[in-house]
Design a protein around this motif. Structure first.
Motif, PDB file in Angstrom:
ATOM      1  N   ALA A  65     -22.852 -63.616  17.471  1.00 55.89           N
ATOM      2  CA  ALA A  65     -22.734 -64.726  18.510  1.00 55.89           C
ATOM      3  C   ALA A  65     -22.060 -65.980  17.671  1.00 55.89           C
ATOM      4  CB  ALA A  65     -24.268 -65.140  18.560  1.00 55.89           C
ATOM      5  N   ARG A  66     -22.180 -66.236  16.357  1.00 54.60           N
ATOM      6  CA  ARG A  66     -21.452 -67.343  15.699  1.00 54.60           C
ATOM      7  C   ARG A  66     -20.140 -67.131  15.743  1.00 54.60           C
ATOM      8  NH1 ARG A  66     -24.570 -67.377   9.757  1.00 54.60           N
ATOM      9  NH2 ARG A  66     -25.558 -69.133  10.178  1.00 54.60           N
ATOM     10  N   LEU A  67     -19.609 -66.252  15.747  1.00 51.24           N
ATOM     11  CA  LEU A  67     -18.131 -65.840  15.617  1.00 51.24           C
ATOM     12  C   LEU A  67     -17.743 -66.223  17.032  1.00 51.24           C
ATOM     13  CD1 LEU A  67     -15.402 -64.957  14.576  1.00 51.24           C
ATOM     14  CD2 LEU A  67     -15.964 -62.625  15.067  1.00 51.24           C
ATOM     15  N   ALA A  68     -18.476 -65.615  17.964  1.00 50.05           N
ATOM     16  CA  ALA A  68     -17.892 -65.616  19.381  1.00 50.05           C
ATOM     17  C   ALA A  68     -17.677 -67.140  19.893  1.00 50.05           C
ATOM     18  CB  ALA A  68     -18.982 -64.930  20.517  1.00 50.05           C
ATOM     19  N   GLU A  69     -18.842 -67.911  19.272  1.00 48.24           N
ATOM     20  CA  GLU A  69     -18.841 -69.426  19.586  1.00 48.24           C
ATOM     21  C   GLU A  69     -17.738 -70.043  18.980  1.00 48.24           C
ATOM     22  OE1 GLU A  69     -22.567 -72.056  18.307  1.00 48.24           O
ATOM     23  OE2 GLU A  69     -23.260 -70.349  19.541  1.00 48.24           O
ATOM     24  N   ALA A  70     -17.164 -69.589  17.757  1.00 45.63           N
ATOM     25  CA  ALA A  70     -16.090 -70.321  17.063  1.00 45.63           C
ATOM     26  C   ALA A  70     -14.794 -69.959  17.786  1.00 45.63           C
ATOM     27  CB  ALA A  70     -16.110 -69.985  15.697  1.00 45.63           C
ATOM     28  N   LEU A  71     -14.554 -69.029  18.715  1.00 47.68           N
ATOM     29  CA  LEU A  71     -13.452 -68.712  19.215  1.00 47.68           C
ATOM     30  C   LEU A  71     -13.086 -69.154  20.685  1.00 47.68           C
ATOM     31  CD1 LEU A  71     -13.699 -64.594  18.337  1.00 47.68           C
ATOM     32  CD2 LEU A  71     -12.354 -66.516  17.409  1.00 47.68           C
ATOM     33  N   GLU A  72     -11.818 -69.163  21.009  1.00 46.98           N
ATOM     34  CA  GLU A  72     -11.435 -69.658  22.466  1.00 46.98           C
ATOM     35  C   GLU A  72     -11.598 -68.771  23.451  1.00 46.98           C
ATOM     36  OE1 GLU A  72      -7.432 -70.592  21.701  1.00 46.98           O
ATOM     37  OE2 GLU A  72      -7.860 -72.146  20.135  1.00 46.98           O
ATOM     38  N   ASP A  73     -11.762 -67.562  23.073  1.00 41.46           N
ATOM     39  CA  ASP A  73     -11.337 -66.694  23.981  1.00 41.46           C
ATOM     40  C   ASP A  73     -12.784 -65.811  24.156  1.00 41.46           C
ATOM     41  OD1 ASP A  73     -10.537 -63.995  25.472  1.00 41.46           O
ATOM     42  OD2 ASP A  73      -8.616 -64.763  25.304  1.00 41.46           O
ATOM     43  N   ASP A  74     -13.230 -65.289  25.414  1.00 39.48           N
ATOM     44  CA  ASP A  74     -14.299 -64.480  25.387  1.00 39.48           C
ATOM     45  C   ASP A  74     -14.263 -62.820  25.407  1.00 39.48           C
ATOM     46  OD1 ASP A  74     -13.656 -64.330  27.987  1.00 39.48           O
ATOM     47  OD2 ASP A  74     -15.540 -65.151  28.690  1.00 39.48           O
ATOM     48  N   THR A  75     -13.033 -62.416  25.218  1.00 39.70           N
ATOM     49  CA  THR A  75     -12.504 -61.017  25.216  1.00 39.70           C
ATOM     50  C   THR A  75     -12.920 -60.020  24.049  1.00 39.70           C
ATOM     51  OG1 THR A  75     -10.277 -61.405  24.948  1.00 39.70           O
ATOM     52  CG2 THR A  75     -10.983 -61.486  27.154  1.00 39.70           C
ATOM     53  N   LEU A  76     -13.458 -60.757  22.884  1.00 40.52           N
ATOM     54  CA  LEU A  76     -13.795 -60.190  21.771  1.00 40.52           C
ATOM     55  C   LEU A  76     -14.717 -58.848  21.825  1.00 40.52           C
ATOM     56  CD1 LEU A  76     -13.741 -60.558  18.492  1.00 40.52           C
ATOM     57  CD2 LEU A  76     -15.871 -61.590  18.760  1.00 40.52           C
ATOM     58  N   GLN A  77     -14.138 -58.015  21.219  1.00 39.32           N
ATOM     59  CA  GLN A  77     -15.186 -56.713  21.365  1.00 39.32           C
ATOM     60  C   GLN A  77     -16.222 -56.853  20.301  1.00 39.32           C
ATOM     61  OE1 GLN A  77     -13.463 -52.652  21.777  1.00 39.32           O
ATOM     62  NE2 GLN A  77     -11.546 -53.723  22.595  1.00 39.32           N
ATOM     63  N   VAL A  78     -17.392 -56.571  20.432  1.00 41.19           N
ATOM     64  CA  VAL A  78     -18.424 -56.531  19.449  1.00 41.19           C
ATOM     65  C   VAL A  78     -19.345 -55.319  19.099  1.00 41.19           C
ATOM     66  CG1 VAL A  78     -18.800 -58.923  19.728  1.00 41.19           C
ATOM     67  CG2 VAL A  78     -20.128 -57.574  20.977  1.00 41.19           C
ATOM     68  N   LEU A  79     -19.928 -54.949  18.111  1.00 36.35           N
ATOM     69  CA  LEU A  79     -20.551 -53.857  17.716  1.00 36.35           C
ATOM     70  C   LEU A  79     -21.658 -54.440  16.909  1.00 36.35           C
ATOM     71  CD1 LEU A  79     -20.656 -50.879  18.490  1.00 36.35           C
ATOM     72  CD2 LEU A  79     -19.121 -50.410  16.858  1.00 36.35           C
ATOM     73  N   PRO A  80     -22.846 -54.476  17.305  1.00 38.12           N
ATOM     74  CA  PRO A  80     -23.859 -55.061  16.434  1.00 38.12           C
ATOM     75  C   PRO A  80     -24.366 -53.777  15.094  1.00 38.12           C
ATOM     76  CG  PRO A  80     -25.075 -54.475  18.426  1.00 38.12           C
ATOM     77  CD  PRO A  80     -23.469 -54.084  18.490  1.00 38.12           C
ATOM     78  N   THR A  81     -24.597 -54.482  14.229  1.00 38.75           N
ATOM     79  CA  THR A  81     -25.520 -53.565  13.067  1.00 38.75           C
ATOM     80  C   THR A  81     -26.861 -53.454  13.295  1.00 38.75           C
ATOM     81  OG1 THR A  81     -25.568 -55.518  11.624  1.00 38.75           O
ATOM     82  CG2 THR A  81     -23.523 -54.301  11.359  1.00 38.75           C
ATOM     83  N   ARG A  82     -27.515 -52.475  12.991  1.00 41.94           N
ATOM     84  CA  ARG A  82     -28.900 -51.917  13.300  1.00 41.94           C
ATOM     85  C   ARG A  82     -29.559 -51.804  11.950  1.00 41.94           C
ATOM     86  NH1 ARG A  82     -29.034 -55.330  17.390  1.00 41.94           N
ATOM     87  NH2 ARG A  82     -28.252 -54.404  19.233  1.00 41.94           N
ATOM     88  N   GLU A  83     -30.767 -52.274  11.702  1.00 37.92           N
ATOM     89  CA  GLU A  83     -31.413 -51.923  10.476  1.00 37.92           C
ATOM     90  C   GLU A  83     -32.277 -50.470  11.199  1.00 37.92           C
ATOM     91  OE1 GLU A  83     -33.801 -54.792   8.874  1.00 37.92           O
ATOM     92  OE2 GLU A  83     -32.227 -56.143   9.016  1.00 37.92           O
ATOM     93  N   LEU A  84     -32.568 -49.455  10.136  1.00 43.76           N
ATOM     94  CA  LEU A  84     -33.417 -48.265  10.394  1.00 43.76           C
ATOM     95  C   LEU A  84     -34.767 -48.824  10.996  1.00 43.76           C
ATOM     96  CD1 LEU A  84     -33.485 -45.285  10.257  1.00 43.76           C
ATOM     97  CD2 LEU A  84     -34.543 -45.560   8.013  1.00 43.76           C
ATOM     98  N   SER A  85     -35.254 -49.836  10.625  1.00 46.52           N
ATOM     99  CA  SER A  85     -36.634 -50.096  11.215  1.00 46.52           C
ATOM    100  C   SER A  85     -36.644 -50.875  12.740  1.00 46.52           C
ATOM    101  CB  SER A  85     -37.459 -51.017  10.286  1.00 46.52           C
ATOM    102  OG  SER A  85     -36.454 -52.280   9.786  1.00 46.52           O
ATOM    103  N   ASP A  86     -35.183 -50.959  13.160  1.00 45.85           N
ATOM    104  CA  ASP A  86     -35.147 -51.763  14.409  1.00 45.85           C
ATOM    105  C   ASP A  86     -33.937 -51.285  14.938  1.00 45.85           C
ATOM    106  OD1 ASP A  86     -35.702 -53.414  16.408  1.00 45.85           O
ATOM    107  OD2 ASP A  86     -34.736 -55.035  15.359  1.00 45.85           O
ATOM    108  N   LEU A  87     -33.772 -49.944  15.481  1.00 43.35           N
ATOM    109  CA  LEU A  87     -32.513 -49.416  15.988  1.00 43.35           C
ATOM    110  C   LEU A  87     -32.263 -49.844  17.147  1.00 43.35           C
ATOM    111  CD1 LEU A  87     -32.948 -45.686  14.743  1.00 43.35           C
ATOM    112  CD2 LEU A  87     -31.391 -47.412  13.672  1.00 43.35           C
ATOM    113  N   GLY A  88     -32.931 -50.050  18.184  1.00 48.97           N
ATOM    114  CA  GLY A  88     -32.339 -50.360  19.522  1.00 48.97           C
ATOM    115  C   GLY A  88     -31.675 -49.327  20.217  1.00 48.97           C
ATOM    116  N   SER A  89     -30.699 -49.579  21.113  1.00 53.49           N
ATOM    117  CA  SER A  89     -30.141 -48.752  21.721  1.00 53.49           C
ATOM    118  C   SER A  89     -28.791 -48.501  21.552  1.00 53.49           C
ATOM    119  CB  SER A  89     -30.348 -48.720  23.412  1.00 53.49           C
ATOM    120  OG  SER A  89     -29.927 -49.927  23.671  1.00 53.49           O
TER     121      SER A  89
END
Ligand code: ZN
Length: 270
Positions: A171-195
């Protein structure tokens, strides 16, 4: 490390007590080689398993140890010098190890931006044609203005830029950029994997990703995982230093290793 070609030819031997995992014979054999080699050459494992023992494989007859011989994450982090093989090797973990093999396919010429404030070196295993860099998310607008300008330029030209990091840092990086077409891939911890995202640990590196089946797949070419009484224990296959064998990622997260019904390869559930 690439497993030998025959690694994918097996499939009959149970892995982590789950039947019919494709390639499980080679996967399990690679793990056993790493364990035996670590017992022979790496101080922490020599000390631990000689005194206490371990399971799968049992190295000292009659001694099966606690928690199957798994090592706490905190202890491994504190004792990095003892994870270096006797013959020598690096005492510096690579937090971006394995990134290349858990990323989705990207267009040639794409840029992979990793957000990491721990001083990680740029990823060394990206596929040919990709570039990678590391930005400190706390210093984006002070130290990385040149990199931000390059990313903005790439996004304007519609060249692929994929950013990898925690939700907060993305979110910090997206905020610092002019464009909103950045692709993102979040890192997850084993204890909180999510989907979605990439399973990451600061000591072991990247351990797996979510397949198109929606399940958490282990990067089985480079990582082994097994169930122990203390939680899931991960091993980085191969002979990199520091040697990371049977580490309780998250300091003991209960979970299971099973066979993906669609891909027939190992998947995790926590
Ligand atoms: Zn799958």
């Amino acid at each position: 490390m690439a497993l030998p070609r025959s690694a994918d030819a097996g499939g009959a031997e149970p892995v982590a007590h789950s039947p019919l995992v494709r390639g499980s014979r080679g996967w399990h054999a690679a793990y056993r080689r790493v364990v035996r080699d670590a017992f022979a050459t790496v101080p922490l494992y020599r000390e631990r398993w000689a005194l206490d023992g371990r399971t799968d494989p049992v190295l000292v007859p009659g001694r099966t140890g606690h928690d199957g011989g798994a090592i706490g994450h905190g202890e491994a982090t504190r004792r990095i010098p003892d994870l270096v093989p006797i013959g020598g090797g690096s005492a510096e973990p690579d937090p971006l190890r394995g990134l290349g093999s858990v990323l989705p396919r990207l267009d040639a010429g794409g840029l992979v931006v990793v957000l990491d404030g721990t001083g990680a070196r740029p990823p060394a295993d990206l596929r040919e044609g990709l570039r990678g860099c590391v930005l400190d998310p706390n210093r984006l607008t002070t130290d990385h203005t040149g990199a931000l300008a390059e990313i903005n330029g790439r996004l304007r030209r519609r060249t692929t830029v994929l950013a990898v990091g925690t939700d907060k840092d993305l979110a910090r990086l997206a905020e610092a950029l002019e464009d909103d077409t950045l692709q993102v891939l979040p890192t997850r911890e084993l204890s909180d994997l999510g989907s979605a995202g990439l399973l990451h640990d600061p000591l072991l590196g990247f351990l797996g990703n979510v397949g198109d089946c929606g399940r958490w797949h282990v990067d089985r070419r480079h990582v082994y995982v097994r169930e122990t009484a203390a939680g899931l224990a991960f091993t980085v296959l191969g002979k990199a230093s520091p040697r990371l064998v049977d580490i309780l990622v998250g300091d003991g997260v209960p979970g299971t290793v099973a066979r993906c019904p669609r891909h027939a390869t190992p998947v995790l559930k926590t």
